[in-house]
Write an enzyme that holds these catalytic residues in place. Structure first.
Site, PDB file in Angstrom:
ATOM      1  N   VAL A  93      34.227  -9.308  52.031  1.00 32.53           N
ATOM      2  CA  VAL A  93      34.916  -8.209  51.343  1.00 32.53           C
ATOM      3  C   VAL A  93      34.823  -8.433  49.832  1.00 32.53           C
ATOM      4  CG1 VAL A  93      37.091  -6.971  51.087  1.00 32.53           C
ATOM      5  CG2 VAL A  93      36.498  -7.976  53.282  1.00 32.53           C
ATOM      6  N   PRO A 111      37.732 -21.369  46.764  1.00 28.92           N
ATOM      7  CA  PRO A 111      37.421 -22.758  47.120  1.00 28.92           C
ATOM      8  C   PRO A 111      36.054 -22.884  47.785  1.00 28.92           C
ATOM      9  CG  PRO A 111      39.422 -21.964  48.237  1.00 28.92           C
ATOM     10  CD  PRO A 111      38.874 -20.833  47.464  1.00 28.92           C
ATOM     11  N   GLU A 112      35.636 -21.781  48.462  1.00 35.49           N
ATOM     12  CA  GLU A 112      34.282 -21.780  49.062  1.00 35.49           C
ATOM     13  C   GLU A 112      33.802 -20.339  49.177  1.00 35.49           C
ATOM     14  OE1 GLU A 112      34.861 -23.586  52.830  1.00 35.49           O
ATOM     15  OE2 GLU A 112      36.298 -22.078  53.484  1.00 35.49           O
ATOM     16  N   PRO A 147      50.210  37.579  46.196  1.00 35.65           N
ATOM     17  CA  PRO A 147      51.673  37.388  46.206  1.00 35.65           C
ATOM     18  C   PRO A 147      52.119  35.946  45.999  1.00 35.65           C
ATOM     19  CG  PRO A 147      50.845  37.777  48.419  1.00 35.65           C
ATOM     20  CD  PRO A 147      49.672  37.924  47.518  1.00 35.65           C
ATOM     21  N   ASP A 172      51.298  36.012  34.262  1.00 31.95           N
ATOM     22  CA  ASP A 172      52.674  36.484  34.418  1.00 31.95           C
ATOM     23  C   ASP A 172      53.561  35.380  34.969  1.00 31.95           C
ATOM     24  OD1 ASP A 172      51.966  38.934  33.638  1.00 31.95           O
ATOM     25  OD2 ASP A 172      51.955  39.863  35.618  1.00 31.95           O
ATOM     26  N   LYS A 209      57.477  38.420  31.750  1.00 34.33           N
ATOM     27  CA  LYS A 209      58.644  39.205  31.336  1.00 34.33           C
ATOM     28  C   LYS A 209      59.713  39.020  32.392  1.00 34.33           C
ATOM     29  CE  LYS A 209      56.006  42.700  30.915  1.00 34.33           C
ATOM     30  NZ  LYS A 209      55.281  43.883  30.881  1.00 34.33           N
ATOM     31  N   GLY A 267      50.415  38.852  39.101  1.00 34.63           N
ATOM     32  CA  GLY A 267      50.844  38.718  40.490  1.00 34.63           C
ATOM     33  C   GLY A 267      50.404  39.940  41.281  1.00 34.63           C
ATOM     34  N   GLY A 268      50.044  39.740  42.556  1.00 38.79           N
ATOM     35  CA  GLY A 268      49.665  40.869  43.405  1.00 38.79           C
ATOM     36  C   GLY A 268      48.378  41.507  42.933  1.00 38.79           C
ATOM     37  N   ASP A 269      48.414  42.833  42.773  1.00 35.27           N
ATOM     38  CA  ASP A 269      47.252  43.576  42.296  1.00 35.27           C
ATOM     39  C   ASP A 269      47.522  44.018  40.856  1.00 35.27           C
ATOM     40  OD1 ASP A 269      44.727  45.314  43.225  1.00 35.27           O
ATOM     41  OD2 ASP A 269      45.988  46.503  41.875  1.00 35.27           O
ATOM     42  N   THR A 301      48.286  43.043  47.132  1.00 34.88           N
ATOM     43  CA  THR A 301      49.573  43.445  46.579  1.00 34.88           C
ATOM     44  C   THR A 301      50.714  42.886  47.441  1.00 34.88           C
ATOM     45  OG1 THR A 301      50.794  45.309  45.704  1.00 34.88           O
ATOM     46  CG2 THR A 301      49.705  45.661  47.821  1.00 34.88           C
ATOM     47  N   MET A 342      60.585  45.453  43.274  1.00 32.53           N
ATOM     48  CA  MET A 342      61.612  45.281  42.226  1.00 32.53           C
ATOM     49  C   MET A 342      62.931  45.949  42.605  1.00 32.53           C
ATOM     50  SD  MET A 342      59.165  45.847  38.933  1.00 32.53           S
ATOM     51  CE  MET A 342      58.021  46.961  39.701  1.00 32.53           C
TER      52      MET A 342
HETATM   53  C1  LIG Z   1      56.259  43.642  38.538  1.00 34.00           C
HETATM   54  S1  LIG Z   1      56.066  43.833  40.254  1.00 34.00           S
HETATM   55  C2  LIG Z   1      54.436  43.287  40.404  1.00 34.00           C
HETATM   56  C3  LIG Z   1      53.760  43.783  41.631  1.00 34.00           C
HETATM   57  C4  LIG Z   1      52.367  43.222  41.793  1.00 34.00           C
HETATM   58  N1  LIG Z   1      51.463  43.732  40.795  1.00 34.00           N
HETATM   59  C5  LIG Z   1      51.809  43.469  43.185  1.00 34.00           C
HETATM   60  O1  LIG Z   1      50.829  44.202  43.312  1.00 34.00           O
HETATM   61  O2  LIG Z   1      52.347  42.901  44.123  1.00 34.00           O
HETATM   62  C6  LIG Z   1      57.019  42.512  40.855  1.00 34.00           C
HETATM   63  C7  LIG Z   1      57.622  42.798  42.229  1.00 34.00           C
HETATM   64  O3  LIG Z   1      56.656  42.580  43.256  1.00 34.00           O
HETATM   65  C8  LIG Z   1      57.303  42.079  44.401  1.00 34.00           C
HETATM   66  N2  LIG Z   1      56.766  40.750  44.687  1.00 34.00           N
HETATM   67  C9  LIG Z   1      55.818  40.097  44.024  1.00 34.00           C
HETATM   68  N3  LIG Z   1      55.532  38.902  44.612  1.00 34.00           N
HETATM   69  C10 LIG Z   1      56.356  38.825  45.663  1.00 34.00           C
HETATM   70  C11 LIG Z   1      56.556  37.850  46.669  1.00 34.00           C
HETATM   71  N4  LIG Z   1      55.842  36.726  46.697  1.00 34.00           N
HETATM   72  N5  LIG Z   1      57.479  38.088  47.621  1.00 34.00           N
HETATM   73  C12 LIG Z   1      58.198  39.230  47.613  1.00 34.00           C
HETATM   74  N6  LIG Z   1      58.047  40.183  46.694  1.00 34.00           N
HETATM   75  C13 LIG Z   1      57.135  39.991  45.740  1.00 34.00           C
HETATM   76  C14 LIG Z   1      58.797  42.001  44.093  1.00 34.00           C
HETATM   77  O4  LIG Z   1      59.383  43.199  44.521  1.00 34.00           O
HETATM   78  C15 LIG Z   1      58.758  41.879  42.587  1.00 34.00           C
HETATM   79  O5  LIG Z   1      59.980  42.319  42.022  1.00 34.00           O
END
Ligand SMILES: C[S@@+](CC[C@H](N)C(=O)[O-])C[C@H]1O[C@@H](n2cnc3c(N)ncnc32)[C@H](O)[C@@H]1O
Length: 480
Positions: A23, A43-44, A227, A250, A272, A303-305, A333, A385
């Site tokens: 080793v 030692p060896e 998401p 975001d 925001k 986040g999301g789309d 989304t 939201m």
């Molecule tokens: C400003 S909007 C953005 C939406 C985003 N562009 C989308 O297409 O999902 C933020 C809202 O999306 C929803 N949201 C985003 N991520 C989420 C998650 N992981 N679980 C549950 N709701 C979520 C909530 O309602 C949150 O208040």
């Protein structure tokens, strides 16, 4: 991280190997391949190790280990098979502040060695932090199969051209773009096909192109991060996160997703908070334009789309008005991600022929929503939201004719660790949300589809769903 990954320069630096068996020999071989000046104390030694020591003119001290042996070394490896000696070597090294690896015993290690994929000068190290070495080795095997064998030759070629490129392309950004074009383009294919001479011709052509048009153009991508679960990112999103100079993200973009971005990209959070004016949209638009104008490739990660309740449209308009290039990569989304995570089909032949994405946080109040249309039967409503507006939503829908018994589901932190799914009826929405202390981000789904999927998720939702989140008990109590 339990261990800090680093590559050590050991050329001509004294290192100590304690032990004389096979080793210890393997460890000495590895150290020698990195150019270390090796001393062996034992030692060896086995006959194979003795031959290795002689062939490579290593220093050999034929006796038991002594504390002072560690002095003056940069690294120590101990492979004696004797627990008492191993401990003594570790303690002496620690006292002398020399890093020590006691083979096969983590408690005697102040550093550990990774599994290696060697395409020198490209070296890939894989470690499980000593927790699962077999897994690390398996991963190394997979990487071995993925990487072309001539990767090292490519790195050597890049090293040969480095100075020439620095002399002819002034800006750091310009050089980065040049190398990206090399590694994504025909020069790389030529090297990997074994035609280094043709690769050099390609590089000369590319360098001339870059010299003739030195201005570096910036670009923006509006990218959907989904998401939260990184597995829900698109391939395009990951590629752009890996290529961008700046990631403008975001607040809702998860850490797990951000971990996939290029390590040296600048990350700017422009989140925001609900109800706050931090980073107003106008300031974000201006920042985007400024960064792209300065030649940066900017990934605006949302986040999301990016085009669903995300103000992506306004950012696109700002970039276009400034005459800048912008592409859009859609994301999953939250409604789709959360519904899937809760086993709820957003539409269903039998009960719902349409789905409406609604924001409860419009420019104007929820009173502006078309309630008679939202209250219509046989459709699914996905409210974004909505957490602070549950009582209003409930009242408006019921007073316009949606039955109080309509099934609902609230999905909190959908697809993320700690996801909760709370199910019930529209008439109990406000009480249910209060009792369960629902917090943003949460998605509210209203419609008969919300009653589906419950038993499906109970069967296979173990990793994500916390216990006690189903609302049946609360609903039964409220009904009685
Ligand atoms: C400003 S909007 C953005 C939406 C985003 N562009 C989308 O297409 O999902 C933020 C809202 O999306 C929803 N949201 C985003 N991520 C989420 C998650 N992981 N679980 C549950 N709701 C979520 C909530 O309602 C949150 O208040």
């Amino acid at each position: 991280m339990d261990y800090f990954p680093a590559f050590l320069k050991l050329q001509d630096r004294p290192c100590l190997v304690v032990g004389g068996g096979d080793v210890a020999l393997r460890k000495a071989r590895l150290l020698l391949s990195a150019g270390a000046l090796i001393s062996v104390v034992a030692p060896e030694t086995s006959s194979a190790f003795a031959a290795f020591i002689e062939k490579n003119s290593l220093r050999l001290v034929l006796r038991k280990f002594e504390t002072s042996d560690v002095n003056g070394n940069w690294l120590v490896v101990s492979a004696t098979g004797d627990a008492t000696v191993e401990r003594a070597v570790y303690e002496a090294s620690t006292a002398a502040r020399v890093f020590c690896n006691g083979v096969d015993d983590k408690s005697n290690c102040s550093y550990i060695t990774p599994a290696i994929v060697d395409r020198s000068p490209m070296v890939i190290a894989v470690s499980s932090g000593g927790t699962a070495p077999v897994l690390a080795r398996k991963l190394r095997g997979k990487i071995e199969m993925l990487l072309p064998k001539d990767l090292g030759r490519l790195a050597h070629l890049a090293s040969k051209w480095r100075t020439r490129v620095s002399e002819r392309i002034d800006s750091v950004l310009g050089r980065r773009r040049f190398w990206e074009a090399v590694f994504d383009g025909p020069a790389t294919s030529r090297v990997l096909d074994g035609h280094v001479d043709k690769a050099e011709l390609e590089m000369a052509r590319l360098l001339a192109d870059f010299e003739n048009s030195p201005s570096v153009e910036g670009e923006a991508w509006l990218v959907g991060a989904g998401p939260g679960d990184p597995e829900l990112l698109t391939v395009g999103a990951v590629q752009i996160m890996q290529a961008a100079d700046v990631i403008l993200h975001d607040r809702l973009v998860s850490d797990e997703v951000l971990a996939l971005a290029r390590r040296d990209a600048d990350r700017i959070s422009v989140g925001k908070f609900p109800g706050s004016e931090t980073n107003s949209q106008q300031a974000i638009n201006q920042l985007l334009v400024r960064l792209v104008r300065s030649g940066k490739r900017v990934c605006r990660l949302k986040g999301g789309d990016p085009f669903i309740f995300a103000r992506g449209g306004e950012e696109l308009e700002a970039l276009r008005a400034a005459g800048l290039r912008c592409k859009v990569v859609p994301g999953i989304t939250a409604a789709a991600g959360c519904a899937a995570a809760a086993g709820i089909p957003l539409t269903h032949r039998d009960v719902s022929q349409s789905v409406v994405f609604v924001t409860a946080h419009g420019k104007d109040s929820v009173d502006q929503l078309d309630w008679p249309s939202l209250a219509r039967d046989r459709q699914t409503l996905a409210f974004y939201m909505a957490v602070k507006r549950f009582p209003e939503l409930m009242r408006n829908l019921i007073s316009r004719g949606r039955p109080a018994a309509t099934p609902i589901a609230i999905i909190e932190r959908g697809t993320l660790p700690g996801q909760r799914v709370v199910r019930g009826r529209l008439g109990q929405l406000a009480l249910l949300a209060e009792a369960q202390r629902i917090k943003a981000p949460a998605m509210l789904i209203v419609g008969d589809v919300a009653a589906l999927g419950e038993h499906v998720m109970e069967d296979n939702s173990e990793p994500r769903q916390s216990p006690g989140t189903h609302s049946r008990a609360i609903y039964a109590k409220q009904r009685s």
